[in-house]
Design an enzyme around this catalytic site. Structure first.
Site, PDB file in Angstrom:
ATOM      1  N   ARG A 100     -43.758  12.556 -23.979  1.00 34.56           N
ATOM      2  CA  ARG A 100     -42.491  12.163 -25.040  1.00 34.56           C
ATOM      3  C   ARG A 100     -42.287  10.819 -25.455  1.00 34.56           C
ATOM      4  NH1 ARG A 100     -38.520   9.663 -22.552  1.00 34.56           N
ATOM      5  NH2 ARG A 100     -38.012   9.839 -20.127  1.00 34.56           N
ATOM      6  N   GLU A 121     -43.606  12.438 -15.285  1.00 34.94           N
ATOM      7  CA  GLU A 121     -44.042  10.867 -14.798  1.00 34.94           C
ATOM      8  C   GLU A 121     -44.886  11.304 -13.604  1.00 34.94           C
ATOM      9  OE1 GLU A 121     -39.899   9.696 -13.514  1.00 34.94           O
ATOM     10  OE2 GLU A 121     -39.131  10.065 -15.468  1.00 34.94           O
ATOM     11  N   ASP A 197     -37.903  -1.732 -16.323  1.00 40.05           N
ATOM     12  CA  ASP A 197     -37.778  -0.495 -17.155  1.00 40.05           C
ATOM     13  C   ASP A 197     -37.653  -1.161 -18.639  1.00 40.05           C
ATOM     14  OD1 ASP A 197     -36.542   1.782 -18.684  1.00 40.05           O
ATOM     15  OD2 ASP A 197     -35.654   2.290 -16.751  1.00 40.05           O
TER      16      ASP A 197
END
Length: 290
Positions: A100, A121, A197
């Site tokens: 994605r 993941e 992140d």
């Protein structure tokens, strides 16, 4: 002037991500990837609006001429915030149904830089791409499992990109024609401190990064030196965006995914939208050129 982060929307996002300040509307847009939602928050009035997305959604960024470009699991879509409608724009990685789209930014020339990732993941199937003049092309960066960013320096000359599981932030020269130079290490974060992140750039070309599992956000100088850290009451800080009249209010998305019942009891604000103040303002978001 820096303050503690304060929750401004207790929405309990599963995986809050992609905050972007829309200056003309004085509104923050962001997404919940796993719950497949788009959210808008207006701090002046407290108004909150939400739309459902048809697939997991990694980002939405404003486009020239109005509307947004959104990154869904199947590729890029146009999004109309007036109706909540999505329209296909460009498919991405149709040969990898387990992937994605995840995170993105817009450079000063209006090019959209974005990444994909393995939704499970586990596999190193994530890649970086560029939408340039309505055509999607590979960015030419190495594949990783979870891409984050990219982020582009305020002068448009450097592109930072993140390998979240690898704990690394690299930087490459961004040439005027949109090609990239050879990546070089910028910062490595010890897994014991969390996982890097989403990255964001401020007006002094310092890079802010949210730490997933790290309970904080960090600010790094262009030389890669950590110069500031902001602690949060939740573990999973995903990404920051600068907003407000002076672009010195920082909004932060967070996540509650993978937290046990005991952990959620210890951090009941996990998944909330937070804000805090900083001395150095951010950079207005450029618009995607289509």
């Amino acid at each position: 002037m820096s303050a503690e982060p304060v929750s401004v929307w207790p929405l309990g996002a599963e995986l809050g991500e992609g905050p972007v300040w829309l200056g003309d509307e004085r509104t923050l847009g962001f997404v919940d990837i796993k719950k497949q939602q788009v959210h808008f928050y207006s701090p002046d009035t407290g108004e909150r609006r939400s739309w459902a997305a048809p697939e997991p959604i990694g980002f939405l960024l404003p486009a020239r001429g109005g509307g947004f470009v959104a990154g869904l699991q199947s590729g890029l879509h146009r999004f109309d915030e007036r109706t909540g409608a999505f329209a296909p724009l460009a498919p991405v990685e149709t040969h990898l149904p387990g992937n994605r789209l995840n995170d993105a930014c817009v450079d000063p020339a209006g090019r959209l830089w974005f990444g994909s990732m393995d939704n499970g993941e586990r596999e190193p199937s994530g890649a970086f791409y560029c939408l340039d003049e309505s055509a999607v092309r590979p960015a030419g960066l190495p594949p990783v499992c979870i891409t984050n960013g990219p982020a582009v320096s305020a002068d448009g000359r450097r592109l930072y990109h993140v390998d979240t599981l690898g704990g690394t932030i690299d930087v490459a020269e961004l040439r005027p024609d949109g090609s990239l130079g050879e990546p070089r290490p910028f910062v490595r974060i010890d897994p014991a401190d969390g996982y890097p992140d989403g990255p964001t750039i401020d007006s002094e070309d310092h890079l802010w990064i949210g730490l997933y599992g790290g309970w904080e956000a960090r600010r790094y100088s262009p030389a890669g030196e950590m110069v500031q850290r902001v602690r949060f009451p939740v573990a999973n800080v995903t990404k920051l965006a600068f907003g407000g009249n002076d672009l010195r209010t920082v909004f932060a998305t967070t996540a509650r995914q993978f937290l046990s019942e005991e952990q959620l009891a210890e951090q009941p604000q996990a998944g909330d939208l937070f804000q805090f103040r900083v001395n150095v303002p951010g950079v207005p978001c450029s618009l995607v050129q289509l």
